[in-house]
Design a protein around this motif. Structure first.
Motif, PDB file in Angstrom:
ATOM      1  N   ARG A  69      63.973 -21.660  78.191  1.00 22.19           N
ATOM      2  CA  ARG A  69      64.936 -20.615  77.828  1.00 22.19           C
ATOM      3  C   ARG A  69      65.572 -20.063  79.091  1.00 22.19           C
ATOM      4  O   ARG A  69      64.848 -19.776  80.063  1.00 22.19           O
ATOM      5  CB  ARG A  69      64.221 -19.449  77.083  1.00 22.19           C
ATOM      6  N   SER A  70      66.890 -19.854  79.060  1.00 20.20           N
ATOM      7  CA  SER A  70      67.556 -19.313  80.251  1.00 20.20           C
ATOM      8  C   SER A  70      67.174 -17.849  80.451  1.00 20.20           C
ATOM      9  O   SER A  70      67.264 -17.320  81.557  1.00 20.20           O
ATOM     10  CB  SER A  70      69.075 -19.442  80.102  1.00 20.20           C
ATOM     11  N   TRP A  71      66.707 -17.187  79.377  1.00 21.90           N
ATOM     12  CA  TRP A  71      66.446 -15.749  79.438  1.00 21.90           C
ATOM     13  C   TRP A  71      64.954 -15.395  79.502  1.00 21.90           C
ATOM     14  O   TRP A  71      64.582 -14.237  79.385  1.00 21.90           O
ATOM     15  CB  TRP A  71      67.091 -15.053  78.238  1.00 21.90           C
ATOM     16  N   ALA A  72      64.100 -16.399  79.671  1.00 20.66           N
ATOM     17  CA  ALA A  72      62.656 -16.135  79.751  1.00 20.66           C
ATOM     18  C   ALA A  72      62.060 -16.912  80.923  1.00 20.66           C
ATOM     19  O   ALA A  72      62.486 -18.033  81.209  1.00 20.66           O
ATOM     20  CB  ALA A  72      61.972 -16.546  78.456  1.00 20.66           C
ATOM     21  N   PRO A 131      47.052 -23.293  68.437  1.00 22.88           N
ATOM     22  CA  PRO A 131      48.324 -23.525  69.137  1.00 22.88           C
ATOM     23  C   PRO A 131      49.528 -23.422  68.204  1.00 22.88           C
ATOM     24  O   PRO A 131      50.598 -22.976  68.641  1.00 22.88           O
ATOM     25  CB  PRO A 131      48.178 -24.947  69.695  1.00 22.88           C
ATOM     26  N   GLU A 132      49.351 -23.757  66.927  1.00 22.55           N
ATOM     27  CA  GLU A 132      50.484 -23.669  65.983  1.00 22.55           C
ATOM     28  C   GLU A 132      50.972 -22.229  65.841  1.00 22.55           C
ATOM     29  O   GLU A 132      52.163 -21.994  65.609  1.00 22.55           O
ATOM     30  CB  GLU A 132      50.099 -24.176  64.576  1.00 22.55           C
ATOM     31  N   ASP A 133      50.068 -21.274  65.933  1.00 23.07           N
ATOM     32  CA  ASP A 133      50.501 -19.880  65.834  1.00 23.07           C
ATOM     33  C   ASP A 133      51.297 -19.456  67.062  1.00 23.07           C
ATOM     34  O   ASP A 133      52.209 -18.633  66.971  1.00 23.07           O
ATOM     35  CB  ASP A 133      49.295 -18.945  65.631  1.00 23.07           C
ATOM     36  N   VAL A 134      50.944 -20.002  68.218  1.00 24.97           N
ATOM     37  CA  VAL A 134      51.711 -19.684  69.437  1.00 24.97           C
ATOM     38  C   VAL A 134      53.097 -20.311  69.320  1.00 24.97           C
ATOM     39  O   VAL A 134      54.112 -19.691  69.655  1.00 24.97           O
ATOM     40  CB  VAL A 134      50.966 -20.173  70.696  1.00 24.97           C
ATOM     41  N   GLU A 135      53.125 -21.528  68.797  1.00 28.84           N
ATOM     42  CA  GLU A 135      54.409 -22.201  68.538  1.00 28.84           C
ATOM     43  C   GLU A 135      55.275 -21.327  67.603  1.00 28.84           C
ATOM     44  O   GLU A 135      56.455 -21.101  67.862  1.00 28.84           O
ATOM     45  CB  GLU A 135      54.095 -23.548  67.852  1.00 28.84           C
ATOM     46  N   ALA A 136      54.657 -20.829  66.542  1.00 33.23           N
ATOM     47  CA  ALA A 136      55.395 -19.991  65.584  1.00 33.23           C
ATOM     48  C   ALA A 136      55.869 -18.699  66.253  1.00 33.23           C
ATOM     49  O   ALA A 136      56.990 -18.245  66.015  1.00 33.23           O
ATOM     50  CB  ALA A 136      54.510 -19.681  64.376  1.00 33.23           C
ATOM     51  N   LEU A 137      55.023 -18.138  67.116  1.00 36.39           N
ATOM     52  CA  LEU A 137      55.421 -16.915  67.819  1.00 36.39           C
ATOM     53  C   LEU A 137      56.698 -17.148  68.637  1.00 36.39           C
ATOM     54  O   LEU A 137      57.611 -16.328  68.637  1.00 36.39           O
ATOM     55  CB  LEU A 137      54.284 -16.438  68.734  1.00 36.39           C
ATOM     56  N   CYS A 176      59.612 -17.071  66.484  1.00 35.49           N
ATOM     57  CA  CYS A 176      59.906 -15.683  66.087  1.00 35.49           C
ATOM     58  C   CYS A 176      60.646 -14.948  67.201  1.00 35.49           C
ATOM     59  O   CYS A 176      61.581 -14.184  66.943  1.00 35.49           O
ATOM     60  CB  CYS A 176      58.626 -14.936  65.733  1.00 35.49           C
ATOM     61  N   VAL A 177      60.224 -15.160  68.450  1.00 30.91           N
ATOM     62  CA  VAL A 177      60.907 -14.497  69.569  1.00 30.91           C
ATOM     63  C   VAL A 177      62.348 -15.004  69.657  1.00 30.91           C
ATOM     64  O   VAL A 177      63.288 -14.217  69.801  1.00 30.91           O
ATOM     65  CB  VAL A 177      60.154 -14.718  70.908  1.00 30.91           C
ATOM     66  N   ASP A 178      62.532 -16.304  69.544  1.00 32.17           N
ATOM     67  CA  ASP A 178      63.897 -16.858  69.541  1.00 32.17           C
ATOM     68  C   ASP A 178      64.744 -16.172  68.466  1.00 32.17           C
ATOM     69  O   ASP A 178      65.879 -15.761  68.726  1.00 32.17           O
ATOM     70  CB  ASP A 178      63.865 -18.371  69.242  1.00 32.17           C
ATOM     71  N   PHE A 179      64.170 -16.050  67.281  1.00 31.23           N
ATOM     72  CA  PHE A 179      64.917 -15.474  66.161  1.00 31.23           C
ATOM     73  C   PHE A 179      65.291 -14.014  66.461  1.00 31.23           C
ATOM     74  O   PHE A 179      66.434 -13.605  66.278  1.00 31.23           O
ATOM     75  CB  PHE A 179      64.082 -15.554  64.876  1.00 31.23           C
ATOM     76  N   VAL A 180      64.302 -13.259  66.942  1.00 32.66           N
ATOM     77  CA  VAL A 180      64.528 -11.830  67.185  1.00 32.66           C
ATOM     78  C   VAL A 180      65.545 -11.624  68.318  1.00 32.66           C
ATOM     79  O   VAL A 180      66.439 -10.772  68.217  1.00 32.66           O
ATOM     80  CB  VAL A 180      63.180 -11.116  67.505  1.00 32.66           C
ATOM     81  N   VAL A 181      65.423 -12.398  69.399  1.00 26.51           N
ATOM     82  CA  VAL A 181      66.356 -12.265  70.521  1.00 26.51           C
ATOM     83  C   VAL A 181      67.768 -12.565  70.048  1.00 26.51           C
ATOM     84  O   VAL A 181      68.725 -11.840  70.374  1.00 26.51           O
ATOM     85  CB  VAL A 181      65.931 -13.187  71.693  1.00 26.51           C
TER      86      VAL A 181
END
Ligand SMILES: *Cc1c(COP(=O)(O)O)cnc(C)c1O
Length: 371
Positions: free
Chosen positions: A289-292, A353-359, A362-367
């Motif tokens: 990500r360019s922003w992370a 690890p799947e939950d971290v993937e999902a997180l 979620c961050v992508d969506f929220v940003v």
């Protein structure tokens, strides 16, 4: 501004990503309920609770690979209390503390404040980097954190080369124990509380003591210490599978359940592989990500259990964390005193690890939604 609703199919199965208290698996809570009328609410001096303490001590020794002659000791008060226990019962005269964050600095402050000890040496490093202990003559105890939870920096558990022969290595394993590989032959006291990588509740401390540490306890047993902080007393009680005063029995139940679950899955090697997989998901995502950006620049020092990700100034990390929280994805706020525009993610073995993937989705969506 309205809070973005994250689509259900993006959400993790479990939304708890805190760094302590951390996610507790439902099976642990079921195990607790199953003991609701037989062990909970019964005497800690009688076999049902003492048996639990015995399982905790034996299970932890196996899980962490305690070498022959090492002993697991426990007491009340968590890792913060253990800093005081160690100040009274393990530092003979001069300690050296390697500090790279809040938790390391708190132990250094406890030792520095003790009027019966010499001024400690402090090896300081900027947040986000490592501080390594450096052998120095006259230092009888070296202290550092295996995983600095406030910054997400992992420091190897390795004796400083050239240290005095009887110097002890006191390693704060609070957020590492159970989630990161360790060679306990390289430490004399590996101490932790059970509410982090071990997915239990707080209130207790555990310490795995080497034979050298056990002799130090004996050597310093004559020094005055408040009775509740006496390591000699805790050791004597632990050897009877008891604690000096009443322990949190529910915490013990949750802990034993987790330790035995980890052993069933394949032990510490399995856990370490799982946290490595989870953290690779997080760090790889941030790098794409360019922003992370991963806060810890040295890839080797990046923690597999506590991931810290800086966000671009144009994105308010606090607003991202708040939006996630409103959707049931909680505790990714940064460590309060670090004061960075950051997300901090606990990736202990209870988190697949799947939950971290999902997180990350979620961050992508929220940003995107906030932008
Ligand atoms: C959480 C933490 C502590 C403090 O633990 P308590 O049980 O709350 O006292 C100490 N050291 C590290 C590395 C931690 O992560």
């Amino acid at each position: 501004m309205s809070v973005p609703a994250i689509p259900r199919d993006l959400l993790p199965a479990d939304g708890r990503f805190g760094c302590g208290p951390s996610r507790i698996r439902p099976a642990q809570v079921d195990a607790l309920a199953a003991l609701g009328t037989t062990v909970l609410g019964t005497s800690h001096r009688q076999p049902p609770v003492r048996h639990l303490v015995a399982r905790a001590r034996a299970g932890l020794a196996t899980l962490l690979g305690a070498p022959e002659g090492y002993e697991v000791v426990l007491g009340n008060g968590g890792s913060t209390t253990f800093w005081d226990v160690a100040t009274f019962g393990l530092v003979r005269e001069r300690a050296q503390l390697a500090v790279c964050g809040e938790f390391g600095s708190k132990f250094a402050a406890a030792v520095a404040a003790a009027p019966f000890l010499a001024e400690p040496q402090v090896v300081d490093a900027a947040p986000g980097t490592r501080a390594l202990p450096v052998a120095a003559p006259g230092v009888d105890a070296y202290g550092w954190a295996h995983n600095e939870t406030s910054t997400g920096v992992l420091t190897p558990v390795r004796r400083p080369e050239g240290a005095d022969a009887d110097a002890l290595c006191l390693v704060d394993g609070t957020s590492a124990a159970g989630g990161v590989a360790v060679d306990l032959a390289e430490s004399d006291v590996y101490y932790f509380a059970p509410q982090k990588a071990l997915g239990s509740d707080g209130g207790l401390w555990f310490a795995v003591l080497s034979p050298a540490a056990l002799s130090r306890v004996e050597e310093l047993a004559g020094r005055w210490a408040p009775a509740s902080l006496s390591l000699a007393a805790a050791l004597a009680s632990s050897r009877k599978d008891e604690t000096v005063n009443t322990p949190a029995i529910a915490t013990l139940v949750l802990l034993v359940e987790q330790v035995e679950w980890l052993l069933d899955q394949g032990g510490l090697a399995w856990a370490a592989e799982r946290t490595a997989a989870s953290s690779s998901v997080l760090y790889d995502w941030a790098e794409q990500r360019s922003w992370a950006t991963p806060f810890v620049t040295e890839a080797d020092a990046r923690s597999p259990v506590v991931g810290t990700i800086d966000l671009d100034d144009a994105i308010d990390a606090a607003a991202v964390a708040a939006a996630l929280r409103a959707n049931g994805v909680v505790d990714v706020e940064p460590y309060r005193k670090l004061g960075r525009n950051q997300l901090r993610v606990g990736m202990f073995p209870s988190t697949p690890p799947e939950d971290v993937e999902a997180l990350t989705a979620c961050v992508d969506f929220v940003v995107d939604a906030l932008g």
